[in-house]
Design an enzyme around this catalytic site. Structure first.
Site, PDB file in Angstrom:
ATOM      1  N   LYS A 223       9.640   6.713   1.608  1.00 56.90           N
ATOM      2  CA  LYS A 223      10.251   5.377   1.611  1.00 56.90           C
ATOM      3  C   LYS A 223      11.580   5.394   2.368  1.00 56.90           C
ATOM      4  O   LYS A 223      11.909   4.449   3.079  1.00 56.90           O
ATOM      5  CB  LYS A 223      10.441   4.861   0.184  1.00 56.90           C
TER       6      LYS A 223
ATOM      7  N   THR B 163       8.421  -7.184 -16.938  1.00 60.14           N
ATOM      8  CA  THR B 163       7.503  -8.006 -17.718  1.00 60.14           C
ATOM      9  C   THR B 163       7.008  -7.188 -18.921  1.00 60.14           C
ATOM     10  O   THR B 163       7.328  -6.005 -19.046  1.00 60.14           O
ATOM     11  CB  THR B 163       6.286  -8.451 -16.877  1.00 60.14           C
TER      12      THR B 163
ATOM     13  N   TYR C  46       9.792   9.211  -2.572  1.00 58.75           N
ATOM     14  CA  TYR C  46      11.142   8.806  -2.178  1.00 58.75           C
ATOM     15  C   TYR C  46      11.410   9.150  -0.724  1.00 58.75           C
ATOM     16  O   TYR C  46      11.971   8.352   0.018  1.00 58.75           O
ATOM     17  CB  TYR C  46      12.201   9.465  -3.071  1.00 58.75           C
TER      18      TYR C  46
END
Length: 70
Positions: A35, A66, A32
């Site tokens: 980023k 998905t 984190y």
């Protein structure tokens, strides 16, 4: 790019975690932080290099829901 005088593009790879951390993946605070750092670097570089015609952006992909995510 500045020396060449033709502008340019800089693109950084962040992630959805560059916008908001989560507790779904524990002990990943370093991901984190990195980023968020890319996001901050992108914003600072855009301010500095923008007057020279250099565009700075970062993309932040996230997971796609998905069957593989289950």
């Amino acid at each position: 790019m500045i020396k060449q005088g033709n502008g340019g593009r800089i693109i950084g790879a962040s992630s959805i975690y560059g916008k908001q951390g989560t507790n779904s993946v524990r002990s990943q605070f370093c991901i984190y932080a990195s980023k968020f750092a890319i996001r901050g670097l992108t914003q600072a570089a855009a301010l500095e290099f923008g007057p020279h015609g250099i565009t700075v952006n970062a993309y932040a992909p996230g997971a796609i829901d998905t069957d593989m995510c289950e």
